[in-house]
Design a protein around this motif. Structure first.
Motif, PDB file in Angstrom:
ATOM      1  N   UNK A 111     -32.149 -23.882   1.506  1.00 52.20           N
ATOM      2  CA  UNK A 111     -32.565 -22.698   0.727  1.00 52.20           C
ATOM      3  C   UNK A 111     -32.917 -21.497   1.591  1.00 52.20           C
ATOM      4  N   UNK A 112     -33.576 -21.722   2.725  1.00 56.26           N
ATOM      5  CA  UNK A 112     -33.974 -20.597   3.576  1.00 56.26           C
ATOM      6  C   UNK A 112     -32.753 -19.890   4.145  1.00 56.26           C
ATOM      7  N   UNK A 113     -31.790 -20.649   4.648  1.00 53.98           N
ATOM      8  CA  UNK A 113     -30.576 -20.051   5.193  1.00 53.98           C
ATOM      9  C   UNK A 113     -29.769 -19.358   4.109  1.00 53.98           C
ATOM     10  N   UNK A 114     -29.754 -19.973   2.917  1.00 58.21           N
ATOM     11  CA  UNK A 114     -29.060 -19.345   1.791  1.00 58.21           C
ATOM     12  C   UNK A 114     -29.700 -17.997   1.444  1.00 58.21           C
ATOM     13  N   UNK A 115     -31.036 -17.938   1.469  1.00 60.72           N
ATOM     14  CA  UNK A 115     -31.732 -16.675   1.183  1.00 60.72           C
ATOM     15  C   UNK A 115     -31.413 -15.624   2.250  1.00 60.72           C
ATOM     16  N   UNK A 116     -31.446 -16.022   3.520  1.00 61.49           N
ATOM     17  CA  UNK A 116     -31.155 -15.085   4.612  1.00 61.49           C
ATOM     18  C   UNK A 116     -29.739 -14.528   4.474  1.00 61.49           C
TER      19      UNK A 116
END
Length: 328
Positions: A111-116
């Motif tokens: 999720x964090x990489x997807x948000x970035x």
């Protein structure tokens, strides 16, 4: 709520996992990257096919279950962190992991990489888009009014209106004020795509009202040459129609706020506030007040731009017919 349940009731750390994939790497390269990642701030543990790592050292040998982290050609690293994935700390951790040097290519998921990546894709070209919108707005309003000041005023007031709307959305949906009344669970964040969508719709509607009002003011000023009277008459002629149009759109968008999907609720309430604020406070108060105070300076433009407007300007007035000489 699901994420809270996973964090509180299960100790595996899956809710705060930052997956890292090495498509083509040997055991030594996997171990080296796992050691480097485990030494980063907010990383609790790294599990992979070569063992478990923490604080830059190997803390456990691989067990039988660790074979699931490798398929023979590539490997998967399970990075367990104390940072919430969808948060500034999670985004920073993704940047820190991606900034490490490794002997083989690797990818960060979760999720964090997807948000970035989503924010980069959505907001990466926003500065260019804003410049194009501002230039196009300025040019079109200049061609309509022949003024330099009026287009600048229109852009500034639209930005102020949208800024107030976004501030209200942060106060409600990000900070959670009125969550019980609107029946949603605040997460401390806003959906990444909604501000862009709201900007496009609200700016377009605001400029539509601006052109509608200015066209009447410009028409009256061309007829009488009196700015004060032109503003009053222009507002009088367009006020009821703009109010009715804004009311229709506001009723339509406020219906979205009854949705059980938070981002639809956000868009509906945000656009309702933007439309009502623009039709009342901006078009009904700020625009007339500004033009009344500016007086004849509203229509100022340097001589070379005046010549350009006389040649290419847009006007609703019919051009004077050229006399035709008929020889008998």
């Amino acid at each position: 709520m699901v994420g809270d349940s996973v964090r509180e009731d299960f100790s595996g750390g899956s809710a705060r996992s930052f997956p890292v994939v090495m498509p083509d790497a040997n055991a030594e390269q996997v171990t080296a990257l796992a050691v480097d990642i485990s030494a980063l701030t907010d990383v609790s543990q790294v599990n992979t096919s070569t063992g478990s790592f923490a604080d830059g050292t190997k803390v456990a040998e691989p067990e039988a279950a660790a074979q699931r982290f490798s398929d023979g050609t590539g490997s998967y690293l399970d990075v367990v962190s104390s940072a919430e994935p969808v948060s500034p700390a999670g985004e920073q951790l993704v940047a820190n992991i991606r900034g490490l040097e490794a002997g083989a290519p690797y990818l960060v998921a979760g999720p964090a990489a997807d948000l970035v990546d989503s924010k980069k894709a959505i907001f990466g070209l926003v500065p260019l888009a804003l410049i194009l919108i501002a230039v196009a707005t300025f040019v079109l309003l200049f061609l309509m009014t022949g003024s330099v000041l009026i287009p600048i005023k229109a852009i500034v007031l639209n930005v102020l209106s949208l800024g107030a709307t976004f501030g209200a959305m942060v106060w409600v949906f990000q900070d959670g004020n009125g969550a019980e009344l609107l029946n949603f669970t605040p997460t401390g964040t806003l959906n990444t795509t909604i501000p862009i969508l709201m900007f496009c719709i609200a700016f377009g509607l605001s400029m539509d009202y601006e052109v509608f009002l200015l066209s009447r003011i410009k028409e009256e000023h061309d007829r009488t040459g009196d700015t004060t009277a032109a503003v009053a008459i222009g507002l009088q002629k367009t006020g009821r129609i703009m109010t009715a149009a804004a009311a229709v759109l506001a009723v339509t968008f406020i219906a979205f706020a009854t949705s059980q999907v938070t981002f639809i609720k956000l868009m509906g309430l945000g656009l309702t506030i933007a439309i009502l604020m623009d039709a009342t406070l901006v078009r009904g108060v700020l625009v007339p007040a500004f033009m009344r105070l500016a007086g004849e300076a509203n229509w100022w433009a340097p001589p070379w731009l005046r010549r350009l407007h006389r040649r290419f300007g847009l006007s609703e007035a019919a051009s004077e017919a050229t006399p035709v000489v008929v020889r008998v």
